[in-house]
Each structure stands twice: as structure tokens, then as C-alpha cells.
Design an enzyme around this catalytic site. Structure first.
Site, PDB file in Angstrom:
ATOM      1  N   PHE A  59      -2.975 -14.190  -1.414  1.00  0.00           N
ATOM      2  CA  PHE A  59      -1.967 -13.994  -0.366  1.00  0.00           C
ATOM      3  C   PHE A  59      -1.544 -12.545  -0.326  1.00  0.00           C
ATOM      4  O   PHE A  59      -1.878 -11.772  -1.193  1.00  0.00           O
ATOM      5  CB  PHE A  59      -0.755 -14.908  -0.600  1.00  0.00           C
ATOM      6  CG  PHE A  59      -0.070 -14.755  -1.928  1.00  0.00           C
ATOM      7  CD1 PHE A  59       0.965 -13.827  -2.079  1.00  0.00           C
ATOM      8  CD2 PHE A  59      -0.453 -15.513  -3.031  1.00  0.00           C
ATOM      9  CE1 PHE A  59       1.605 -13.674  -3.305  1.00  0.00           C
ATOM     10  CE2 PHE A  59       0.182 -15.370  -4.253  1.00  0.00           C
ATOM     11  CZ  PHE A  59       1.197 -14.460  -4.393  1.00  0.00           C
ATOM     12  N   TYR A  88       1.646  -3.250 -11.922  1.00  0.00           N
ATOM     13  CA  TYR A  88       2.826  -4.087 -11.740  1.00  0.00           C
ATOM     14  C   TYR A  88       3.568  -4.453 -13.012  1.00  0.00           C
ATOM     15  O   TYR A  88       4.689  -4.954 -12.949  1.00  0.00           O
ATOM     16  CB  TYR A  88       2.434  -5.344 -10.957  1.00  0.00           C
ATOM     17  CG  TYR A  88       2.011  -4.997  -9.543  1.00  0.00           C
ATOM     18  CD1 TYR A  88       2.955  -4.671  -8.587  1.00  0.00           C
ATOM     19  CD2 TYR A  88       0.669  -4.924  -9.199  1.00  0.00           C
ATOM     20  CE1 TYR A  88       2.579  -4.307  -7.303  1.00  0.00           C
ATOM     21  CE2 TYR A  88       0.277  -4.563  -7.917  1.00  0.00           C
ATOM     22  CZ  TYR A  88       1.232  -4.258  -6.976  1.00  0.00           C
ATOM     23  OH  TYR A  88       0.858  -3.881  -5.705  1.00  0.00           O
ATOM     24  N   THR A 125       0.839  -1.198   0.000  1.00  0.00           N
ATOM     25  CA  THR A 125       0.000   0.000   0.000  1.00  0.00           C
ATOM     26  C   THR A 125       0.875   1.249   0.000  1.00  0.00           C
ATOM     27  O   THR A 125       2.012   1.224   0.485  1.00  0.00           O
ATOM     28  CB  THR A 125      -0.933   0.086   1.234  1.00  0.00           C
ATOM     29  OG1 THR A 125      -0.152   0.396   2.402  1.00  0.00           O
ATOM     30  CG2 THR A 125      -1.694  -1.209   1.465  1.00  0.00           C
TER      31      THR A 125
END
Length: 421
Positions: A421, A131, A91
């Protein structure tokens, strides 16, 4: 002129134990959860994160960004376990966006992972566009179905397995005892699957509180084959909805369902569709080529409600990644891999056969030029080289190379990661 506080240098570092409450508040804020850090949540995270690498960015002593990574095993095509750097709890506070904070945290972590000898890094992306710039590519897809139980065509008078197996309820202690072995059998056979440590089982059976909402005990069921061997299990919850005409409209939502045989999978889905008052079953995250719809007499009763990218992979060692997986065909392929971060780029010759593969640096002319993120997308066999070429996301340097690469890299079954996860 004195710098304003917001212009002070950001401090990037591993957090101390005393900073875990502040770090937890920052995580909850980033994921739009109540920005609190209950004592029990912090205590449970202290246990679960003992072997993790937990870091943050601090501005004037306040945690404004969070990052965690930990050791993981990812199953490659063919079943080999590959050491991975799993990334989670990422975050950046909305007050500190566009300041290069995530870029610094990611670079530090991936560099350390490369030095440790991890072959890949992995994550589940909350947002698609973040990403790719760090070399990650979407490598698996997940699908969720909603089953219209009355339409499914199952016999309402027969809820048991069609074979000589049986389904029984289980409690949390039994799931913690028998679940890990079943998952090991599953993940060894499923490309894209990851390992589950003891904290995974503890969090999903009420021993640890790691997430935004408090634990509510679900129903657990176990399928045993005729010889008594556990071949499947599931966790689910149910709501309490009724129509104005006093007719049940309840939904069973699957938290997770694991099965190592088609018989176990069929028995568990048929069981879930046979529970009194349940008129809809939400399947949770499944493989996009799951057998589920075809286990029903009327496959149209299973309607796709979510289909999206799931596990993202970042290649850190091209040689070991390509040598770790298996190939159904024989062939040679020269790949020019572009990596702006300098972690895994180069030109590599892949020489593959069904009996094994070698990958070595080479000076031969490239057949394909692609970014390391596109290689990650192709590595588990779920994407087509031809499709990426058509999209302009890789370049064919030799006519016909994309077709030949597809023959090497594509797989008959699709990779799947069952876990968040």
C-alpha cells in the site's frame, strides 16, 4: 544579502486539489517512474485519495516531497482489529535530500495520528535504513517462491481439485462482488493482515489507475467448496516465452492469491501448476511459513527467490497495542520503552493470560529496556526477544527476562501482510 531560491523556507502543508497533478509528478519522480501525470491517473487518484491525508513540501511553489496517510485496520495476534495510520507515497526529490523534510512530514503525521487515537502506524519500506529512526520496526516478513512445474511431481492428467470443490474463471465484476467478503474472512484470522477498501478492488480490476503502469487485465479464478461456498481466489498473468526448439517456457506470475482453507489453497496452487505451456509459477508475496511447498509432491520444486522484511509498524499507544493482542501463556513483564519522539515511551507492566491481558504504567523495576521500534518488531510475535538481546538491540535488566518474554510474545504461526500500500 538576498537568499538564494534553494535556501527559501520549505512550505509544509496539505495539498489542494489543483496541486494533485504536481504532487503526482513528484511521486512518480521519487519512484523513478516517468515524471508525468496523465489526466486519467490524476482523476483516479482524486477518487481513491478522497479519504486520505495528502500532504507535501513545496519549494518556491514546486512540490519537492510527498506524503500520504489514511485510516487502516490491522489484525493483531488473536484477530482483533487495531486502528492504524497507514503511510504511503513517501518521496523526497533528490534535489532536496538531507534537509529534514521527511522528518518534518513524518512528525506531523504521527503526532496527528496519536491525537486521533490510532494505536499504531504502518508502512511498507522501500529502503530498510530509513524508518527505524522514526520508531518503526519490521514486523512481518514476505517470501516469494518460483515453482519449477515439471519437477513438482503433479499428475499432468489431473488438474482439478482433489476434493469435491471446483475452480472456475471469473470476470472483474464478479471479483469485485465476492472478493471483499472472502478477504474479510482471511484478514480476521491472519495477524498482520490489513483491510482492503473498495479502491483496492477497483485498482486491481481495472476501474482505477493508481500506479506507474497502465492496467492489463489478468486471469481471475475462484475456488468453491463442495457446498458452493467461495473459499479462495487468485489473480495471475502469463508471459509468452518459447525455446528455440519450439518448446513452451511460459511463466505464470501470481498477482495475489487468497484462501481461507488449506483445501482451497492446495487446489489453487495445483491449478496454476497444471496450466498448459506453464513451466514456472512465481507465487507473488506470501507468508514465510506458507504451506505452498508442502502442497507439492516434491517441495524442492519451490525455490525461494525473495525473502525480506515487509510490513513495518510504529507503536503509538503501548497500552492499547499490548492489550489488543492475545497470549498463549501467562506471565508478567515490565517493559521500559524508549521513544525519542515522545509519543509512546514509558514503563509498563504487562500482565497476560490466555483469557486476556492488562497493560498499565508502573514504577516497578524494568525486566527489559527496549526502543519503541524493537517493541513494534516483537508485537506481532514474529521475532525473538532472545535474538534481539543477543544483537544488543534490547537490554535484559533481569536475568531470564528475555526467555520469559519470548514465552509470552512469540506465536506459533507467523504474521503476514498480503498487501502493498
Amino acid at each position: 544579502m538576498t537568499r538564494r531560491a534553494s535556501q527559501q523556507p520549505i512550505d509544509f502543508r496539505a495539498i489542494t486539489d489543483a496541486e494533485l497533478p504536481d504532487w503526482t509528478r513528484a511521486v512518480n519522480t521519487g519512484f523513478l517512474r516517468p515524471p508525468t501525470a496523465p489526466d486519467q491517473m490524476v482523476a483516479d487518484r482524486r477518487i481513491a485519495f478522497a479519504d486520505s491525508r495528502v500532504s507535501g513540501a513545496f519549494d518556491a511553489g514546486r512540490c519537492v516531497a510527498t506524503f500520504r496517510s489514511f485510516d487502516q485496520e490491522l489484525t493483531a495476534v488473536g484477530g482483533a482489529p487495531v486502528p492504524a495510520d497507514a503511510i504511503s507515497n513517501v518521496t523526497v526529490a533528490p534535489t532536496h535530500r538531507r534537509r529534514g523534510i521527511l522528518t518534518r512530514l513524518m512528525a506531523d503525521d504521527l503526532t496527528a495520528a496519536k491525537e486521533r487515537g490510532d494505536v499504531v502506524a504502518t508502512l511498507i519500506a522501500a529502503e530498510y535504513r530509513i524508518y527505524g529512526r522514526y520508531g518503526f520496526g519490521p514486523a512481518t516478513t514476505m517470501t516469494e517462491w518460483s515453482i519449477d512445474v515439471p519437477r513438482a511431481g503433479l499428475d499432468p492428467n489431473r488438474s482439478g481439485p482433489q476434493d469435491d470443490g471446483r475452480i472456475d474463471f471469473a470476470d472483474a465484476e464478479e471479483i469485485r462482488r465476492i472478493g471483499p467478503e472472502l478477504h474479510e474472512r482471511l484478514r480476521r484470522a491472519q495477524p498482520g493482515a490489513i483491510d482492503r477498501d473498495e479502491h483496492w478492488w477497483a485498482a486491481r480490476t481495472g476501474q482505477l489507475w493508481l500506479h506507474g503502469s497502465a492496467y492489463v487485465e489478468p486471469f481471475f479464478v475462484v475456488y468453491r467448496a463442495a457446498d458452493g461456498v467461495v473459499e479462495g481466489m487468485a489473480s495471475y498473468r502469463a508471459d509468452d516465452e518459447w525455446s528455440d526448439a519450439k518448446q513452451p517456457l511460459n511463466t505464470a506470475t501470481v498477482n495475489w492469491l487468497s484462501a481461507v482453507t488449506p483445501a482451497a489453497e492446495r487446489a489453487l496452487w495445483h491449478y496454476l501448476c497444471s496450466i498448459d505451456w506453464i513451466t514456472r509459477v512465481k507465487t507473488g508475496w506470501r507468508s514465510p511459513d506458507d504451506l505452498l511447498p508442502l502442497h507439492l509432491p516434491d517441495p524442492r520444486a519451490a525455490r525461494i527467490i525473495t525473502q525480506a522484511d515487509w510490513l513495518w509498524v510504529r507503536i503509538l499507544d503501548v497500552v492499547r497495542a499490548l492489550e489488543a493482542r492475545t497470549y498463549d501463556a501467562s506471565g508478567a513483564l515490565v517493559l521500559e520503552v524508549v521513544d525519542r519522539s515522545g509519543l509512546a515511551g514509558g514503563r509498563f507492566l504487562l500482565d497476560a493470560t490466555p483469557d486476556g491481558a492488562s497493560c498499565t504504567p508502573t514504577t516497578r523495576g524494568a525486566d527489559l529496556t527496549l526502543d519503541v521500534a524493537e517493541l513494534a518488531t516483537l508485537w506481532l510475535g514474529d521475532e525473538s526477544v532472545g535474538r534481539l538481546a543477543a544483537l544488543g538491540r534490547l537490554r535484559e535488566e533481569r536475568a531470564g527476562a528475555a526467555r520469559g518474554a519470548d514465552a509470552l510474545l512469540r506465536t506459533s504461526g507467523r504474521p503476514w501482510c498480503p498487501d502493498m500500500f
